[in-house]
Design an enzyme around this catalytic site. Sequence first.
Site, PDB file in Angstrom:
ATOM      1  N   CYS A 158      -6.035  10.230   3.609  1.00 51.03           N
ATOM      2  CA  CYS A 158      -7.135   9.863   3.113  1.00 51.03           C
ATOM      3  C   CYS A 158      -7.095   8.242   2.956  1.00 51.03           C
ATOM      4  CB  CYS A 158      -7.071  10.121   1.350  1.00 51.03           C
ATOM      5  SG  CYS A 158      -8.278   9.534   0.672  1.00 51.03           S
TER       6      CYS A 158
ATOM      7  N   ASP B 163       3.725  -4.415 -19.296  1.00 49.60           N
ATOM      8  CA  ASP B 163       3.103  -5.821 -18.464  1.00 49.60           C
ATOM      9  C   ASP B 163       3.396  -7.081 -19.062  1.00 49.60           C
ATOM     10  OD1 ASP B 163       1.778  -6.930 -16.534  1.00 49.60           O
ATOM     11  OD2 ASP B 163      -0.051  -7.022 -17.555  1.00 49.60           O
TER      12      ASP B 163
ATOM     13  N   CYS C  39      -1.536  11.512  -0.998  1.00 49.34           N
ATOM     14  CA  CYS C  39      -2.506  10.659  -0.219  1.00 49.34           C
ATOM     15  C   CYS C  39      -3.072  11.198   1.100  1.00 49.34           C
ATOM     16  CB  CYS C  39      -2.270   9.247   0.059  1.00 49.34           C
ATOM     17  SG  CYS C  39      -2.365   8.452  -1.695  1.00 49.34           S
TER      18      CYS C  39
ATOM     19  N   CYS D  21      -9.585   4.456  -0.732  1.00 47.52           N
ATOM     20  CA  CYS D  21      -9.303   2.963  -1.289  1.00 47.52           C
ATOM     21  C   CYS D  21      -9.459   1.843  -0.529  1.00 47.52           C
ATOM     22  CB  CYS D  21      -7.804   3.141  -2.240  1.00 47.52           C
ATOM     23  SG  CYS D  21      -6.468   3.292  -0.995  1.00 47.52           S
TER      24      CYS D  21
END
Length: 208
Positions: A187, A130, A184, A190
């Site tokens: 679903c 990062d 995923c 999130c």
Amino acid sequence: MSSVPASDKIKSWSQELGFLSCGITKAEFLEKEAVHLEDWLSRGYHGTMKWMENHFDKRLDPSNLVPGAKSVISLLFNYFPSEEQEEGTPKISKYAYGDDYHHVVKSRMRKLTERMQKEFGDFSFRYFVDSAPVLERPLAAKAGLGWIGKHSLLLSKQRGSFFFIGNIICDLELSSDGPVTDHCGSCTACIDACPTDAIGANQVIDAR
């Protein structure tokens, strides 16, 4: 001479240094991500993060960061805390509970590259956590460490998503790993849980 491939040695050493997983992919131009990033920026979804507009070419091609780059080694490092915050205290992200992750992860990556130099000889490399214009999640996904979820995070079937991603870009010719399946499905957990409705379609996050 050892018959163990260099890629296998690197993965073994990474485990010894405490990394959750290690995967390797070729240092290639990220064509799919180029379209996604350009569209995301043009829509202004990066909000006040104006630095995301900088170094567009470097984000998409590892060889712009390490000339002659051939491989990208992606590493996952766990940050899920062993303790929960006390009730009534200001809420902070789990990744911020401990020491600065830039120092923690980079120190282990430095040890890994030192081991690689000792074994393989001098080679060109840079490592990032990062800390540079690197598309860490797509590179890690290409290296088989997980898939990009609908919330745009890297998801691992075994590890979840509570990890930092580090990348070593180098000019060593290493065996590559293939991507894994997206699990995923239908679903939307999130998306349903996001308190600001920031998660759009096709893994797009509106940071505003």
